[in-house]
Scaffold this active site. Structure first.
Site, mmCIF file in Angstrom:
data_model
loop_
_atom_site.group_PDB
_atom_site.id
_atom_site.type_symbol
_atom_site.label_atom_id
_atom_site.label_comp_id
_atom_site.label_asym_id
_atom_site.label_seq_id
_atom_site.Cartn_x
_atom_site.Cartn_y
_atom_site.Cartn_z
ATOM 1 N N HIS A 35 0.840 -1.205 0.000
ATOM 2 C CA HIS A 35 0.000 0.000 0.000
ATOM 3 C C HIS A 35 0.874 1.254 0.000
ATOM 4 C CE1 HIS A 35 -3.096 -2.641 2.252
ATOM 5 N NE2 HIS A 35 -3.504 -2.526 0.997
ATOM 6 N N LYS A 50 -16.553 -6.007 7.507
ATOM 7 C CA LYS A 50 -15.358 -6.847 7.414
ATOM 8 C C LYS A 50 -14.770 -7.199 8.779
ATOM 9 C CE LYS A 50 -13.577 -5.562 2.864
ATOM 10 N NZ LYS A 50 -12.372 -5.108 2.153
ATOM 11 N N ARG A 101 -2.507 -6.806 -7.695
ATOM 12 C CA ARG A 101 -1.385 -7.673 -7.349
ATOM 13 C C ARG A 101 -1.281 -8.853 -8.292
ATOM 14 N NH1 ARG A 101 -3.243 -8.768 -1.461
ATOM 15 N NH2 ARG A 101 -4.953 -9.184 -2.819
ATOM 16 N N SER A 126 -3.166 -7.636 3.098
ATOM 17 C CA SER A 126 -3.512 -7.331 4.484
ATOM 18 C C SER A 126 -4.004 -8.572 5.208
ATOM 19 C CB SER A 126 -4.585 -6.240 4.530
ATOM 20 O OG SER A 126 -4.066 -5.016 4.097
#
Length: 159
Positions: free
Chosen positions: A18, A42, A91, A129
């Protein structure tokens, strides 16, 4: 709208990947707003204010970088901050389908806001993450994947 870009995400936690994308975005766009999504559905490891504080610490040396929390539509946040570009990281190929859907929907919601994709460096491409959180929760060393302040916060959270 003016120059600059919005980099939205949950950032739970904010990783080296990030950070790299923010720094590269700053070189491209000048001003970058890191928009930290509340994302209560989440069940984040860190509360919104904690994530904002950590990101501000990591990016404290970037003069034209703002970090702000938000709820609601990302295109509305872009309008509020007077930027017309949303930056998203890709990614792997597996990210593309979801990101493509988001970009297309955002364009339908506001055709004045464009989405641009950046890929991380090879060193950061595998970092997520979710993986960092899982490693930290199991007592693993995440210092290679996050800023020292984030590693300390993770250690404190999962000790």
């Amino acid at each position: 709208m003016s120059a600059g870009a919005l980099y939205p995400g949950t950032f739970d936690p904010f990783t080296n990947g990030h950070e790299e994308l923010v720094r590269r975005s700053a070189r491209i766009f000048g001003r970058v707003v890191v928009a930290v999504a509340a994302s209560p559905s989440k069940t984040p490891a860190f509360q919104l204010d904690e994530r904002i504080a950590l990101i501000r610490e990591v990016l404290s040396d970037l003069p034209d970088c703002e970090v702000a929390g938000y709820t609601g539509l990302t295109v509305n946040v872009a309008r509020e901050h007077k930027v017309n570009v949303i930056v998203r990281g890709l990614r792997a190929v597996t990210d593309f389908e979801f990101e493509f859907q988001l970009a297309t929907m955002n364009r339908h919601l506001d055709e004045g806001v464009e989405t641009m994709f950046l890929t991380p460096s090879e060193n950061d491409m595998f970092i997520s993450s979710t993986l960092v959180r899982e490693i930290a929760a199991m007592g693993g060393d995440v210092s290679k994947f996050v800023h020292p302040a984030v590693a300390a916060a993770l250690a404190g959270r999962f000790s």
